[in-house]
Design a protein around this motif. Structure first.
Motif, PDB file in Angstrom:
ATOM      1  N   GLY A  73      -1.262  15.459  12.561  1.00 20.07           N
ATOM      2  CA  GLY A  73      -0.391  15.748  11.405  1.00 20.07           C
ATOM      3  C   GLY A  73      -0.161  14.504  10.568  1.00 20.07           C
ATOM      4  N   LEU A  74       0.058  13.380  11.236  1.00 21.27           N
ATOM      5  CA  LEU A  74       0.301  12.128  10.524  1.00 21.27           C
ATOM      6  C   LEU A  74      -0.966  11.673   9.790  1.00 21.27           C
ATOM      7  CD1 LEU A  74       2.220   9.858   9.873  1.00 21.27           C
ATOM      8  CD2 LEU A  74       1.662   8.791  12.042  1.00 21.27           C
ATOM      9  N   LEU A  75      -2.089  11.791  10.483  1.00 18.58           N
ATOM     10  CA  LEU A  75      -3.375  11.400   9.870  1.00 18.58           C
ATOM     11  C   LEU A  75      -3.668  12.291   8.654  1.00 18.58           C
ATOM     12  CD1 LEU A  75      -5.548   9.301  10.672  1.00 18.58           C
ATOM     13  CD2 LEU A  75      -6.860  11.202  11.601  1.00 18.58           C
ATOM     14  N   ALA A  76      -3.461  13.596   8.832  1.00 16.04           N
ATOM     15  CA  ALA A  76      -3.697  14.532   7.720  1.00 16.04           C
ATOM     16  C   ALA A  76      -2.735  14.219   6.575  1.00 16.04           C
ATOM     17  CB  ALA A  76      -3.505  15.973   8.193  1.00 16.04           C
ATOM     18  N   ALA A  81      -1.805  12.497   1.246  1.00 18.68           N
ATOM     19  CA  ALA A  81      -0.941  11.716   0.348  1.00 18.68           C
ATOM     20  C   ALA A  81      -1.737  10.674  -0.433  1.00 18.68           C
ATOM     21  CB  ALA A  81       0.162  11.031   1.158  1.00 18.68           C
ATOM     22  N   ALA A  82      -2.939  10.377   0.048  1.00 16.79           N
ATOM     23  CA  ALA A  82      -3.716   9.298  -0.573  1.00 16.79           C
ATOM     24  C   ALA A  82      -4.197   9.667  -1.977  1.00 16.79           C
ATOM     25  CB  ALA A  82      -4.911   8.947   0.308  1.00 16.79           C
ATOM     26  N   SER A  83      -4.425  10.942  -2.213  1.00 15.95           N
ATOM     27  CA  SER A  83      -4.958  11.328  -3.521  1.00 15.95           C
ATOM     28  C   SER A  83      -4.420  12.702  -3.932  1.00 15.95           C
ATOM     29  CB  SER A  83      -6.491  11.352  -3.433  1.00 15.95           C
ATOM     30  OG  SER A  83      -7.038  12.381  -4.192  1.00 15.95           O
ATOM     31  N   GLN A 138       5.365  14.743   2.216  1.00 16.20           N
ATOM     32  CA  GLN A 138       6.592  14.617   1.411  1.00 16.20           C
ATOM     33  C   GLN A 138       7.102  13.172   1.431  1.00 16.20           C
ATOM     34  OE1 GLN A 138       8.109  16.771  -0.500  1.00 16.20           O
ATOM     35  NE2 GLN A 138       9.890  15.502  -0.960  1.00 16.20           N
ATOM     36  N   GLY A 139       7.159  12.600   2.628  1.00 18.23           N
ATOM     37  CA  GLY A 139       7.675  11.236   2.763  1.00 18.23           C
ATOM     38  C   GLY A 139       6.775  10.207   2.082  1.00 18.23           C
ATOM     39  N   ARG A 166       4.821   2.510   1.436  1.00 16.35           N
ATOM     40  CA  ARG A 166       4.866   3.971   1.552  1.00 16.35           C
ATOM     41  C   ARG A 166       5.164   4.435   2.980  1.00 16.35           C
ATOM     42  NH1 ARG A 166       3.206   6.881  -2.840  1.00 16.35           N
ATOM     43  NH2 ARG A 166       1.824   5.875  -4.328  1.00 16.35           N
ATOM     44  N   PHE A 167       4.441   3.869   3.937  1.00 15.28           N
ATOM     45  CA  PHE A 167       4.597   4.340   5.314  1.00 15.28           C
ATOM     46  C   PHE A 167       5.994   4.005   5.889  1.00 15.28           C
ATOM     47  CE2 PHE A 167       4.034   4.015   9.928  1.00 15.28           C
ATOM     48  CZ  PHE A 167       3.711   5.332  10.179  1.00 15.28           C
TER      49      PHE A 167
END
Lengths: 250, 243
Positions: A73-76, A81-83, A138-139, A166-167
């Motif tokens: 989930g975090l990787l996805a 979020a990258a683009s 979202q975050g 961001r992270f």
């Protein structure tokens, strides 16, 4: 005074337990439908070894499913979020994935993965992964615009913006996703076990077939406690990740 | 130092922005930008910093972005990092190791009075302390050009005055150039060497004047008759722009 109220949630529990006990013993509720709390406890003690085995099977499957959900989930979330383009392409499918009822695809999992732990883990994963993806996206995409301008002003590289801004800024929301996923992973594991016949879910299903309502209640109680245990374990980490939010007043 | 030629940027959605502007700023000047909201003051700073792309014209600066610092209205501190980590952020992002960065940062933290709470997190600081950290982060790179976008807007008057005095003192020591956007006429004139007054949306400069108030700016200057007449002049221009 305030600390004594920490035990306040136990008051309704105690009330309902006493009421259930009274209603069952006095015959208001038929015992074959609603066993008394004391008989459920008795079953738990008498069949402790069975419950222990089922409990740990579910712990293992739900824990593995949750771990996979957190990692994937975090990787996805990071990729989505990258683009904006990637997000527009794939995010609707993540939502669609969430709306597919697990009970409908659990039989497919059995066909693909067989009766056993992989099916249960996959079920726990499927049910719990979406909140992690959604909260991560979202975050990671709601970073303070002024901070982003500051990083641009400092000629920060995309990797620096991600890992230094961001992270860390998204951690509270990502963690919120983990906490929701913790409860859902137990639900997913139980559903998977209904089909594959192992763990607490399998125990509930077998007890239902035997009309042993007391056993069903005991297993449901353990499943609920497992959800609380997962949630509580993640809550233990919360003070560490939120230590910087402590103001002088609190 | 900074040369803007017909530099403009309009925001169609709000009608605000900056009307084409010709302007030159020399090294070592503190230029105050006064004007109503939406007249393009902040846009001008962002165009100089390269954070916005000009709609028309262009701006040249002899200062590379690595020698500029921007202080925003909000302190924009990283809430998960300590005061110390926030101050050394620009140096760390540019590859300095922690020890080297701290060596540069500690004198600034001392000058700005934040050394005693270097290990605190932003949530534990007052508004004034947060702005001091933000200023220290901007100054730690010894910038040649400091862009201040309403840096004291959220602070109480005594803290604004205190920080203004300190910043003016540091400005004289550093010999850098400052462009400062503010809504406070008194503060802008008290601290600046030159004032630009903007009117309209998109904004255009209606007053560009050197203030010639000397290097040192004691608080008593704010009660000086010549100073007050300048304040009145700016006030009238801003009032005129509103009607």
């Amino acid at each position: 005074m305030i600390s004594s109220w920490r035990l306040a949630p136990l008051i309704p529990l105690l009330g309902v337990t006493l009421l259930g006990e009274f209603a069952s013993r006095s015959g208001w509720l038929p015992a074959y439908l609603f066993p008394s709390p004391s008989s459920v406890l008795k079953t738990l003690v008498e069949d402790a070894s069975l419950y222990r085995k089922a409990f740990f099977e579910t712990v293992l499957a739900a824990g593995a499913g949750l771990g996979l959900s957190m990692a994937f989930g975090l990787l996805a979330g990071l990729v989505l979020a990258a683009s904006t383009r990637i997000r527009k392409m794939f995010y609707p499918y993540a939502i669609f994935f969430q709306t597919v009822p697990i009970i409908a695809i659990a039989p497919l999992l059995v066909i693909w993965l067989g009766y056993g732990m992989p099916t249960v883990i996959a079920s726990a994963f499927i049910v719990s992964v979406f909140p992690v993806i959604a909260n991560s996206v979202q975050g990671l995409t709601s970073t303070d615009p002024v901070s982003l301008q500051l990083f641009r002003m400092l000629d920060a590289t995309p990797a620096q913006i991600l890992f230094r801004l961001r992270f860390p800024a998204a951690i509270p929301q990502i963690f919120g996703g983990f906490r929701i996923a913790a409860g859902l992973s137990v639900i997913g594991a139980i559903v998977g076990e209904f089909i594959s016949g192992s763990g607490l879910g399998g125990f509930v299903d077998a007890s239902r077939n035997q009309q042993r309502v007391d056993r069903v209640f005991a297993a449901v109680l353990l499943a609920a406690l497992l959800g609380i245990l997962f949630f509580y374990c993640l809550s233990l980490v919360h003070p560490i990740i939120s230590r910087h939010e402590k103001t002088p007043e609190n | 130092m900074i040369r803007a030629r017909a530099l403009g940027k309009r925001y169609e959605s709000t009608g605000g922005g900056l009307a084409p502007l010709d302007l030159e700023v020399e090294r070592g000047q503190w230029v105050t930008l006064l004007g109503p909201s939406g007249c393009g003051k902040s846009t001008f700073l962002k165009l100089v910093a390269g954070l916005e792309v000009p709609g028309e014209g262009g701006v040249e600066t002899s200062v590379p972005r690595s020698r500029m610092s921007f202080v925003f209205q909000e302190p924009a501190l990283l809430s998960w990092s300590t005061v110390e980590e926030n101050v050394i952020l620009p140096l760390r992002l540019r590859g300095a190791d922690r020890k080297e960065a701290l060596e540069k940062a500690l004198p600034w933290m001392e000058k700005l009075g934040i050394l005693s709470f270097r290990s605190s997190f932003p949530a534990q600081l007052s508004g004034g302390q947060k702005m001091r950290v933000s200023l220290a982060r901007a100054l730690v790179t010894d910038p040649d050009l400091l862009l201040l976008d309403e840096p004291f807007a959220a602070l109480d008057e005594p803290i604004r005055i205190e920080l203004g005095l300190e910043l003016r003192e540091l400005f004289l020591q550093m010999k850098s150039t400052i462009l400062m956007v503010t809504h406070s006429i008194t503060e802008g004139l008290w601290l600046g060497d030159r004032v630009l007054v903007f009117q309209g949306r998109p904004g255009k400069v209606v007053l560009d004047e050197a203030l010639a108030l000397g290097d040192k700016r004691p608080l008593s200057l704010r009660g000086d008759v010549r100073f007050l007449s300048r304040v009145e002049q700016c006030f009238n221009l801003l009032k005129e722009g509103r009607t």
